[in-house]
Design an enzyme around this catalytic site. Structure first.
Site, PDB file in Angstrom:
ATOM      1  N   GLY A 218       0.839  -1.198   0.000  1.00  0.00           N
ATOM      2  CA  GLY A 218       0.000   0.000   0.000  1.00  0.00           C
ATOM      3  C   GLY A 218       0.863   1.233   0.000  1.00  0.00           C
TER       4      GLY A 218
ATOM      5  N   VAL B  15       4.501   0.927   1.700  1.00  0.00           N
ATOM      6  CA  VAL B  15       4.697  -0.259   2.527  1.00  0.00           C
ATOM      7  C   VAL B  15       4.912  -1.467   1.623  1.00  0.00           C
ATOM      8  CG1 VAL B  15       3.733  -1.674   4.374  1.00  0.00           C
ATOM      9  CG2 VAL B  15       3.235   0.770   4.301  1.00  0.00           C
TER      10      VAL B  15
ATOM     11  N   LYS C 254       7.910  -0.334   6.049  1.00  0.00           N
ATOM     12  CA  LYS C 254       7.330   0.988   5.740  1.00  0.00           C
ATOM     13  C   LYS C 254       8.454   1.968   5.456  1.00  0.00           C
ATOM     14  CE  LYS C 254       4.027   4.338   7.585  1.00  0.00           C
ATOM     15  NZ  LYS C 254       2.968   4.573   8.556  1.00  0.00           N
TER      16      LYS C 254
ATOM     17  N   ASP D  26      -5.597   9.929  14.004  1.00  0.00           N
ATOM     18  CA  ASP D  26      -5.940   9.585  12.616  1.00  0.00           C
ATOM     19  C   ASP D  26      -6.626   8.202  12.568  1.00  0.00           C
ATOM     20  OD1 ASP D  26      -6.012  10.179   9.917  1.00  0.00           O
ATOM     21  OD2 ASP D  26      -4.024   9.368   9.494  1.00  0.00           O
TER      22      ASP D  26
END
Ligand SMILES: Nc1ncnc2c1ncn2[C@@H]1O[C@H](COP(=O)(O)OP(=O)(O)OP(=O)(O)O)[C@@H](O)[C@H]1O
Length: 498
Positions: free
Chosen positions: A238, A245, A260, A354
């Site tokens: 992603g 990642v 990441k 978030d």
């Protein structure tokens, strides 16, 4: 506040000090002066609303040992020194500055939990002129409070004898070993990515990260590169705002991790620091576990996490086959557990900032793991670093400082996504839901993709919890502990949520 003490520094640059504020106390405006602030340890928040276009430097002294120099670019650490974090953020039309303490594990180990009640903070901003390496001399803490003014003559002698001579000597020694080091470096460089070795900023960042991530496995860039097939796009799991990642399979052990790699932009690097600051002290079954890190390439620092085969909740909800109701409910409970942990069991508490379906990862059994702490607030001041969106609660639009009720609100909207097919236009959708609730028709919004296969009682519980969390009035919003109680207790839904 201890006067206008300029003896703390020797600097041939012009000095520019603007109005500063500690908590709610507005200090007088300073021009061409430095000053020392004596602030209680826990309240060391410095905020300025001036517009900073120039480079900023700070010098801070810990309880013992030499000073720490800090700028928006660099952070020089000494082993006795308290590391500090620094960030400028945007607050309305003003750019604000916050300095906060990050106490690394090994420092805490060294001094125990006995923090000094006060910290001497020498604070000054400099307009950067032609000189790229300003000389800043800090007083030792022993001389704090005493008369530090020295005749100018001695200062000049000190500079000539005490600074220039040793500097010349050091330069000669350095030149002598330089060619040897150059050879070594070239050999080393063949196996490593580009790193500005002689760069002080690089050195300080490496030290800072080592402090933060002490105890976690430090991967080599080469290892990670091999495991991700040179960060090949076919291994991408992603891509977010700050990082990509990758799936990493380590040939020897066959272990699979998620790597990441943060982007090159300054905000991405800041996000790395925020994430590392938060994640290094979080350990919970429902929080994505950090396995290691790598900062060989400082432009693209890396965090290594457990690999989650079912990727994010957003992926599971929107891109693939249907997420079954038992999994959805389990996810809602798991994320609530993670939030209770960071809000109530961590000290100081952490605010994620978030919470959303894209940041909840799912393991092979669809157990949720809250991840992406790249915007987290790991201790006071709790300041929202990112721009606000329409998904944020009303208090965020008014104030940069937030509470854990921000996470509660965001959790509410994530919960609605677990129950309903569409939640776009959140404000209108909430009003619509409240009307349906009054009419006793709440189940009309249930995600049709579930094909009616859900537990009605659990569905109502979750929808009601979502609405409670989305209360505009911060006081009416429940805590995550209350949310967890509602979701896991046996009682009647109506009784629990009203
Ligand atoms: N541990 C993991 N296992 C599997 N996939 C992952 C893992 N971590 C992240 N991903 C995938 O990578 C994507 C981006 O990751 P992440 O959200 O951490 O990056 P980011 O740049 O911080 O994104 P954001 O825009 O959400 O801030 C996730 O949405 C998810 O699909």
């Amino acid at each position: 506040l201890h006067g206008n003490d300029s003896s703390a520094l020797i600097c041939n640059l012009s000095l520019l000090i603007s109005a500063f504020c500690v908590e709610n106390v507005t200090l007088p405006s300073f021009t061409n002066k430095s000053f020392t602030l004596l602030v209680p340890f826990q309240e060391m928040i410095i905020k300025s609303s001036v517009s900073f276009s120039k480079e900023l430097f700070f010098s801070v002294q810990g309880s013992n040992g030499p000073a720490l120099f800090l700028s928006s670019q660099e952070l020089l650490l000494d082993e006795n020194v308290l590391p500090l974090g620094l960030k400028m953020f945007k607050n309305g039309s003003n750019r604000c500055l916050t300095v906060w303490l990050i106490l690394p594990r090994n420092w805490i180990k060294k001094v125990g939990n006995q923090f000094p009640p006060f910290l001497c903070l020498n604070f000054a901003t400099f307009e950067v002129g032609n000189t790229t390496n300003p000389v800043i001399k800090c007083r030792s803490l022993k001389s704090f409070g005493s008369d530090t003014s020295q005749p100018e003559k001695y200062e000049k002698e000190f500079i000539v004898l005490g600074v220039y001579t040793p500097v010349l000597a050091i330069i000669s020694i350095i030149s002598a070993v330089f060619s040897y080091l150059k050879k070594l470096f070239q050999k080393w460089k063949e196996n490593h990515p580009e790193i500005p070795l002689s760069d002080t900023t690089a050195w300080t960042r490496h030290s800072f990260y080592s402090y933060l991530l002490d105890g976690f496995h430090k991967f080599t860039y080469r290892e990670l590169s091999l495991a991700t097939k040179d960060f090949h796009y076919s291994e991408t799991l992603g891509t977010g705002r700050y990082a990509s990642v990758y799936r990493a399979i380590f040939p020897g052990s066959n272990a699979t991790y998620a790597v990441k790699r943060f982007d090159q932009s300054p905000t991405s690097k800041f996000s790395f620091e925020i994430e590392a600051t938060a994640i290094h002290r979080l350990q919970h079954d429902k929080i994505l576990e950090l396995r290691g890190w790598c900062d060989e390439n400082l432009n693209e620092p890396i965090l290594v996490y457990d690999y989650m085969p079912n990727k994010s909740l957003a992926d599971a909800l929107w891109n693939r086959e249907q997420l079954l109701w038992p999994h959805r409910y389990k996810i809602a409970v798991g994320v609530a557990e993670a939030l209770v942990y960071i809000h109530e069991e961590c000290s100081p508490k952490v605010i994620h900032g978030d919470v959303r379906d894209g940041n909840v990862m799912l393991d092979a059994d669809f157990n949720p793991k809250l991840g992406d702490f790249g915007l987290a607030m790991s201790g006071p001041p709790y300041i929202l670093w990112r721009e606000t969106t329409e998904l944020d609660p009303p208090e965020c639009q008014l104030n940069a400082f937030v509470t854990e009720k921000l996470d509660v609100y965001l959790y509410g909207s994530m919960v609605l996504r677990l129950c309903c097919e569409r939640t776009q236009g959140l404000t209108i959708f909430i009003m619509f839901l409240r009307n349906l609730k009054l009419e006793g028709e709440l189940l009309r919004v249930v995600d049709r993709r579930l094909g009616g296969n859900y537990n009605e009682e659990e569905m109502l519980r979750l929808l009601n919890v979502g609405l409670l969390c989305l209360e505009e009035d911060i006081q009416k919003r429940p805590s995550m502990k209350q949310v967890l109680q509602i979701l896991t207790s046996e009682g009647d839904t109506e009784e629990l949520v009203l």
